[in-house]
Design a protein around this motif. Structure first.
Motif, mmCIF file in Angstrom:
data_model
loop_
_atom_site.group_PDB
_atom_site.id
_atom_site.type_symbol
_atom_site.label_atom_id
_atom_site.label_comp_id
_atom_site.label_asym_id
_atom_site.label_seq_id
_atom_site.Cartn_x
_atom_site.Cartn_y
_atom_site.Cartn_z
ATOM 1 N N TYR A 517 0.742 -1.178 -0.016
ATOM 2 C CA TYR A 517 0.021 -0.105 0.050
ATOM 3 C C TYR A 517 0.697 1.310 -0.013
ATOM 4 C CZ TYR A 517 -4.271 -2.536 0.620
ATOM 5 O OH TYR A 517 -5.510 -3.420 0.292
ATOM 6 N N TRP A 518 2.124 0.993 -0.114
ATOM 7 C CA TRP A 518 2.907 2.330 -0.311
ATOM 8 C C TRP A 518 3.065 3.338 0.795
ATOM 9 C CZ3 TRP A 518 6.164 3.271 -4.659
ATOM 10 C CH2 TRP A 518 6.349 2.271 -5.611
ATOM 11 N N GLU A 519 2.790 2.767 2.005
ATOM 12 C CA GLU A 519 2.737 3.476 3.329
ATOM 13 C C GLU A 519 4.283 4.202 3.600
ATOM 14 O OE1 GLU A 519 1.167 1.635 6.659
ATOM 15 O OE2 GLU A 519 -0.751 0.889 5.642
ATOM 16 N N GLU A 520 5.284 3.532 3.053
ATOM 17 C CA GLU A 520 6.640 4.071 3.057
ATOM 18 C C GLU A 520 7.178 4.179 1.441
ATOM 19 O OE1 GLU A 520 8.681 1.508 6.033
ATOM 20 O OE2 GLU A 520 7.450 2.292 7.708
ATOM 21 N N PRO A 521 6.899 5.036 0.872
ATOM 22 C CA PRO A 521 7.187 4.926 -0.374
ATOM 23 C C PRO A 521 8.689 4.688 -0.896
ATOM 24 C CG PRO A 521 5.963 6.957 -0.131
ATOM 25 C CD PRO A 521 6.362 6.526 1.322
ATOM 26 N N VAL A 522 9.494 5.045 -0.191
ATOM 27 C CA VAL A 522 10.848 4.712 -0.434
ATOM 28 C C VAL A 522 11.225 3.254 -0.347
ATOM 29 C CG1 VAL A 522 13.488 5.113 0.244
ATOM 30 C CG2 VAL A 522 11.649 6.998 0.553
ATOM 31 N N LYS A 523 10.792 2.708 0.620
ATOM 32 C CA LYS A 523 10.960 1.169 0.963
ATOM 33 C C LYS A 523 10.199 0.413 -0.124
ATOM 34 C CE LYS A 523 11.749 1.447 5.877
ATOM 35 N NZ LYS A 523 11.423 0.683 7.254
ATOM 36 N N SER A 524 9.032 0.863 -0.557
ATOM 37 C CA SER A 524 8.297 0.338 -1.413
ATOM 38 C C SER A 524 8.892 0.397 -2.817
ATOM 39 C CB SER A 524 6.777 1.012 -1.687
ATOM 40 O OG SER A 524 6.082 0.714 -0.305
ATOM 41 N N LEU A 525 9.383 1.629 -3.349
ATOM 42 C CA LEU A 525 10.122 1.915 -4.484
ATOM 43 C C LEU A 525 11.188 0.826 -4.657
ATOM 44 C CD1 LEU A 525 10.205 3.419 -7.101
ATOM 45 C CD2 LEU A 525 11.569 4.957 -6.075
ATOM 46 N N ALA A 526 12.146 0.753 -3.425
ATOM 47 C CA ALA A 526 13.389 -0.152 -3.594
ATOM 48 C C ALA A 526 12.785 -1.510 -3.639
ATOM 49 C CB ALA A 526 14.023 0.081 -2.387
ATOM 50 N N PHE A 527 11.792 -1.998 -2.929
ATOM 51 C CA PHE A 527 11.292 -3.468 -3.110
ATOM 52 C C PHE A 527 10.913 -3.805 -4.550
ATOM 53 C CE2 PHE A 527 8.219 -6.645 -2.775
ATOM 54 C CZ PHE A 527 8.793 -7.743 -2.040
ATOM 55 N N CYS A 528 10.087 -2.761 -5.135
ATOM 56 C CA CYS A 528 9.587 -3.128 -6.373
ATOM 57 C C CYS A 528 10.770 -2.977 -7.570
ATOM 58 C CB CYS A 528 8.595 -1.892 -6.852
ATOM 59 S SG CYS A 528 8.050 -1.935 -8.487
ATOM 60 N N THR A 652 2.152 -1.966 -8.019
ATOM 61 C CA THR A 652 2.331 -0.271 -8.163
ATOM 62 C C THR A 652 0.649 0.307 -8.229
ATOM 63 O OG1 THR A 652 2.200 -0.479 -10.616
ATOM 64 C CG2 THR A 652 4.297 -0.375 -9.285
ATOM 65 N N LYS A 653 -0.438 -0.356 -8.112
ATOM 66 C CA LYS A 653 -1.719 -0.011 -8.226
ATOM 67 C C LYS A 653 -2.046 1.084 -7.141
ATOM 68 C CE LYS A 653 -4.187 -3.882 -6.671
ATOM 69 N NZ LYS A 653 -5.350 -5.022 -7.024
ATOM 70 N N TYR A 654 -1.283 0.850 -5.912
ATOM 71 C CA TYR A 654 -1.585 1.736 -4.673
ATOM 72 C C TYR A 654 -0.464 2.675 -4.572
ATOM 73 C CZ TYR A 654 -5.479 -1.234 -3.451
ATOM 74 O OH TYR A 654 -6.765 -2.026 -3.681
ATOM 75 N N SER A 655 0.433 3.002 -5.834
ATOM 76 C CA SER A 655 1.528 4.058 -5.558
ATOM 77 C C SER A 655 0.806 5.328 -5.716
ATOM 78 C CB SER A 655 2.582 3.820 -6.548
ATOM 79 O OG SER A 655 1.888 3.746 -7.919
ATOM 80 N N PRO A 656 1.228 6.535 -5.315
ATOM 81 C CA PRO A 656 0.818 7.592 -5.484
ATOM 82 C C PRO A 656 0.197 8.049 -6.538
ATOM 83 C CG PRO A 656 2.658 7.585 -4.019
ATOM 84 C CD PRO A 656 2.659 6.253 -4.598
ATOM 85 N N MET A 657 0.940 7.749 -7.745
ATOM 86 C CA MET A 657 0.614 8.038 -9.057
ATOM 87 C C MET A 657 -0.812 7.337 -9.661
ATOM 88 S SD MET A 657 4.184 8.322 -10.826
ATOM 89 C CE MET A 657 4.536 6.703 -10.610
ATOM 90 N N ARG A 658 -0.845 6.222 -9.105
ATOM 91 C CA ARG A 658 -2.021 5.271 -9.362
ATOM 92 C C ARG A 658 -3.178 4.996 -8.587
ATOM 93 N NH1 ARG A 658 -0.588 -0.283 -11.824
ATOM 94 N NH2 ARG A 658 -2.865 0.005 -12.410
ATOM 95 N N ARG A 659 -3.299 5.738 -7.210
ATOM 96 C CA ARG A 659 -4.045 5.138 -6.241
ATOM 97 C C ARG A 659 -5.431 5.589 -6.921
ATOM 98 N NH1 ARG A 659 -3.576 4.000 -1.008
ATOM 99 N NH2 ARG A 659 -1.287 4.578 -0.991
ATOM 100 N N SER A 660 -5.530 6.892 -7.318
ATOM 101 C CA SER A 660 -6.992 7.209 -7.328
ATOM 102 C C SER A 660 -7.652 6.566 -8.594
ATOM 103 C CB SER A 660 -6.853 8.850 -7.897
ATOM 104 O OG SER A 660 -6.069 9.020 -8.899
ATOM 105 N N SER A 661 -6.688 6.144 -9.744
ATOM 106 C CA SER A 661 -7.336 5.342 -10.732
ATOM 107 C C SER A 661 -7.457 4.074 -10.209
ATOM 108 C CB SER A 661 -6.417 5.392 -12.005
ATOM 109 O OG SER A 661 -5.135 4.946 -11.657
ATOM 110 N N THR A 662 -6.682 3.465 -9.381
ATOM 111 C CA THR A 662 -7.066 2.175 -8.816
ATOM 112 C C THR A 662 -8.404 2.285 -8.190
ATOM 113 O OG1 THR A 662 -4.882 1.560 -8.922
ATOM 114 C CG2 THR A 662 -6.247 0.103 -7.528
#
Length: 693
Positions: A517-528, A652-662
């Motif tokens: 859910y990208w609560e910590e964007p940096v960690k989520s981006l690195a994991f992705c 990535t569907k819950y990333s900040p860029m795609r959350r609203s469309s998701t």
């Protein structure tokens, strides 16, 4: 002359320096025989200096039974025995076993040997001598009337007489007989067991020689093993449907018979086959008035030849030992015939297997009359029941079948096994018990005798298989004891334990959810990015292998670091105690939640059924188009890229860029799913059969 002088000097030295004081403590057969040997002119010649005094006396008794001098018996052993059994470190015990096996083989061919007190004493003294066989060994106790023997001596000597014990269950018989004597067998207990065994043999002969079921049994030469229901205070009740009849239950080595009791006589017996392949099974069963299931005192028999299963009830005031006994011996006969059919055993070897089965039932009957500190387990005293329960029991049966096939080939090729190096077989000693068994025992065995399951100086393949199986059984028993020790009572307590046990997995899942859910964007981006690169390069299998290797390394390091240290106990905080009403409410809530989950699952399945069968065309068309596009995509795009795209789409569907469309697409998907009605369903009740079964 030098050897004779040496032996004479050794005997005189024993007496002069008091080495035989332990033997002269009480006036007993050993003392008398020693005095006889000392006074005999041939005593010096028959004294074997490799053996202990007790072993010398036992070997002397064996030579008398065999009617040959002791020295000649020793020469025969030196000629017949393989070199490995004549190793100096094992020579005394191996020669003693050789002498015992030969003497027991001849003794058990004499009718009535079971009731001979000399035979009983000789068998016990053989075990005493086995524990101190060589001249260098010192007795650990006084050889007097209170002398006892251990399990190793019992397991080597007693299976040489197949009716007393066999290799598979000898350990259990010893443990049962010595439960109240600290694991050491006394002669009085051993004699009591042999007396019970002798009574069981007499009972077998009297039952089989009677006119009971003679017309049904004449064709197969069946032996009547047990009869019950003849006493009015202990009836046997047969239940078929709603009918109940008292009667007499009879078990033979081929079938089970029930004779319904009329006013003054019995009906014609009903036969329930155990020897034929009728897909039979026997299991415990509950009975009670008007079809209720209250009393655990019956067993059920079912086969393809019966339209309805039959239930045999054996009532008793306390417990269900009577039922358990019948259930065990019936299964033993059933398992024996399954074994014979599976491995296609015929002729004398078939009779050998059935004789071992009968001997096992006789042993259980003898043990029933002996009081013990532990309850008698009927299954543990029966060979095929044990093989059905032991880990690796199938390997024991395969070993028995292999030995049977080998011995059959030996007879067909007129190969004679060295009789003195093996114990006797069940078939060899059958006639000495006073009855002729089976159909092939009437024909003389011109190809030589069948050897038994114990060999001088070494473990037979059967003994090795049994030893390995019992070792595994102890491991299983210890593991099960540990499992039973950690079981706790109460739903709330078990839930608390489970919550603590799965805490690491729960914690890992929570961390992954945060990444998802990208609560910590940096960690989520690195994991992705890392997993995208792993999938793209095709390294996922290596990552999985590395994870498994890490777990294995962690276990090994933990084992090395904790060697010799006690295991840390798993600590769980106990929840507040719940009374009975609170526990019932907790169970009710759990059942309600489970019911809701099942209902939701049924709704999903019914909607999918409607989509697949095009019950709702508009929704089915969209679903079919989506499946078709997915099929084309999977067909033309490499699977690695398919996995990569699915991972990127989901992660990535819950990333900040795609959350609203998701969120918008999820809402449309839910609206589409909720708009699909479930396929219709109709519940039909079965018509009640007025005839109760």
């Amino acid at each position: 002359m030098a050897a004779v002088s040496k032996t004479r000097n050794m005997i005189e030295g024993f007496v002069r320096d008091g080495s035989f004081k332990w033997l002269l403590k009480n006036r007993n057969p050993f003392h008398e025989e020693f005095e006889e040997m000392k006074m005999s002119p041939s005593g010096d010649k028959n004294w074997i200096y490799e053996l202990s005094p007790v072993a010398n006396i036992v070997v002397r008794r064996c030579s008398k039974i065999l009617n040959i001098p002791t020295r000649l018996l020793q020469e025969n052993f030196n000629e017949e025995a393989p070199d490995v059994t004549k190793d100096p470190s094992r020579y005394a015990r191996n020669f003693l076993e050789y002498s015992c096996f030969r003497a027991l083989s001849l003794s058990t061919q004499i009718s009535g040997y079971m009731e001979d007190k000399k035979f009983r004493r000789l068998t016990f003294d053989m075990m005493l001598a086995w524990e101190v066989p060589d001249a260098a060994s010192q007795p650990s106790m006084d050889i007097d009337e209170d002398a006892t023997v251990g399990i190793e001596a019992f397991s080597r000597i007693v299976p040489a007489v197949p009716i007393i014990a066999d290799v598979i269950i000898s350990d259990y018989i010893f443990e049962f007989l010595t439960a109240s004597t600290g694991g050491r067998l006394q002669f009085s207990t051993f004699e009591k067991y042999l007396s019970g065994l002798e009574r069981a043999v007499r009972k077998l002969k009297s039952q089989s020689e009677s006119s009971l079921l003679s017309s049904q049994r004449s064709g197969r030469g069946e032996r009547v093993l047990e009869v019950d229901g003849t006493v009015t205070t202990q009836p046997v009740l047969q239940h078929v449907g709603i009918s109940t009849w008292p009667g007499r239950l009879t078990l033979t080595d081929h079938a089970m018979y029930f004779e319904a009791l009329r006013v003054v006589s019995y009906d014609k017996p009903t036969v329930y086959e155990l020897a034929d392949d009728l897909k039979q099974f026997v299991k415990p069963e509950l009975t009670g008035p008007w079809g209720t299931r209250l009393f655990d005192k019956a067993f059920l028999y079912k086969s393809v030849s019966l339209s309805d299963a039959i239930v045999m009830e054996l009532p008793e005031l306390k417990g269900h030992a009577r039922r358990d006994y019948w259930l065990a011996i019936i299964r033993e006969i059933l398992y024996a015939h399954r074994f014979i059919r599976k491995f296609q055993i015929t002729g004398v070897e078939r009779d050998e297997i059935l004789l071992k089965t009968i001997f096992g039932i006789l042993r259980v009957q003898a043990l029933k009359d002996i009081s013990s500190a532990i309850p008698l387990s009927f299954e543990a005293g029966l060979m095929f029941n044990v093989c059905d329960q032991l880990p690796g029991g199938d390997r024991i049966l395969e070993t028995i079948a292999t030995r049977s096939t080998t011995r059959e080939l030996d007879r067909n090729s007129n190969t004679m096994s060295t009789s003195g190096m093996y114990s006797i077989s069940a078939s060899t000693m059958a006639s000495s018990l006073g009855f002729v068994f089976g159909t092939s025992s009437n024909v003389p065995n011109k190809s030589g005798i069948i050897v038994g399951d114990v060999s001088v100086g070494e473990l037979t393949p059967l003994e090795k298989a049994v030893k390995e199986s019992r070792s595994n059984y102890k491991m299983v028993t210890n593991a099960q004891a540990a499992v039973d020790g950690v079981k706790v009572e109460g739903i709330d307590t078990n839930l608390a334990v489970m919550k603590e046990l799965i805490f690491p997995v729960t914690e890992l899942g929570n961390r992954l959810v945060k990444l998802f859910y990208w609560e910590e964007p940096v960690k989520s981006l690195a994991f992705c990015l890392v997993f995208t690169y792993v999938i793209y390069m095709g390294w996922f299998s290596y990552v999985l292998a590395l994870l498994l290797a890490f777990l294995a390394l962690f276990m090994m390091v933990t084992r090395c670091c904790s060697r010799g240290r006690p295991v840390d106990e798993f600590k769980v905080t106990a929840p507040p105690p719940m009374n009975t009403m609170e526990q019932l409410l907790a169970v009710q809530n759990a059942i309600s939640q489970a019911e809701e989950l099942i209902q939701d699952g049924n709704v999903v399945l019914l909607k999918l059924r409607g989509l697949l069968l095009s019950i709702f065309p508009q929704a089915s068309d969209r679903f079919a188009v989506a499946l078709g596009m997915s099929a084309v995509f999977v067909a033309f795009v490499p699977i690695r890229f398919v996995v990569l795209l699915v991972f990127l789409e989901e992660f990535t569907k819950y990333s900040p860029m795609r959350r609203s469309s998701t969120e918008r697409w999820n809402r449309r998907l839910r609206e589409w799913w909720f708009s699909i009605p479930a396929a219709p369903i109709v519940l039909e009740k079965l018509k009640e059969d007025k005839k109760k079964k």
